[in-house]
Design an enzyme around this catalytic site. Structure first.
Site: not given
Ligand code: PGA
Length: 247
Positions: A8, A10, A92, A94, A165, A171, A211, A232-233
């Protein structure tokens, strides 16, 4: 069994050139039998699919609950499938927290996607820090699953990917631990078994996100037996992401 390794991106990167750079490096570094699914910003999707459609599967990070009409700024499920997109992330955290999407809206999107397209929805659920501290994790997961899957038939449900999640893990660099992930997986499966028959639930993939990195992937897929991860990251770093994909 093949794991689902979903990136992802983002709202990153800022240029198409950079997105090509990530996929070029990833293509070189990647050695996996798992399913690697890239979810870039919508504006890059079509061109990336035409260049890398043979190397990766592609998903969108969101879509609208209508196919066309006066909905300024929205992208419809048909527009995604017509561009070669195979997956779509829905609900998601966010989208829920920043853009105030609720379970009802997410349910409308899921139904539209399943009723009218071949897109595979990746439904995100999970509790925030306060809810975890108040022992409301099970309650939150129960509510989100039941609301988001309202009116979804057994035949449609088979296709869905459920991503657990927890918000406090996204994050932050702090992933959920083994006990927390296993507990969520068991809880999700048992809620799904209340709604659908066991043989349907056995087909629903349950993955973890929050994470995820190359240090935690082994525990998540091999110890917790999750069907994959939503990253994500770490998915923006081709070397790190290829290590995750190699699980
Ligand atoms: P992250 O994000 O791996 O940066 O924690 C995961 C996500 O929001 O799907």
């Amino acid at each position: 069994m093949k794991k689902l390794i979903i990136a992802n991106w983002k709202c990153n990167p800022e240029t198409f050139k950079e997105s090509v750079k990530i996929l070029e490096s990833l293509k070189k570094a990647l050695s996996t039998n798992n399913k690697t699914i890239i979810c870039p910003p919508n504006i890059f999707l079509r061109e990336l699919i035409s260049q890398y459609g043979d190397d990766f599967l592609f998903g969108a990070q969101n879509c609208y609950s209508e196919q066309k009409g006066a909905y300024t700024g929205e992208i419809s499920p048909n527009m995604l499938t017509n561009s070669g997109v195979k997956y779509v992330i829905l609900g998601h955290s966010e989208r829920r927290s920043i853009f105030k999407e609720g379970d009802k809206e997410i349910n409308m999107k899921i139904k539209k996607v399943l009723e009218e397209t071949k897109l595979i929805p990746i439904l995100c659920i999970g509790e925030n820090r306060g809810e975890r501290e108040n022992s409301q994790t099970h309650e939150v997961i129960y509510r989100q699953l039941n609301e988001c899957l309202k009116g979804v038939s057994a035949e449609q449900a088979k296709k869905i990917i459920v991503a657990y999640e927890p918000l406090w893990a996204i994050g932050t660099g702090i992933h959920a631990d083994e006990e927390q992930i296993v507990d969520a997986k068991i809880h999700i499966s048992s809620i799904l078994c209340d709604i659908y028959a066991k043989e349907i639930v056995s087909k629903i993939n349950i993955i973890y996100g929050g994470s995820v990195n190359s240090n935690s992937i082994e525990m998540i897929v091999n110890k917790c037996l999750m069907d994959g991860v939503l990253v994500g990251g770490a998915s923006l770093d081709p070397v790190e992401f290829s290590k995750i994909s190699a699980c």
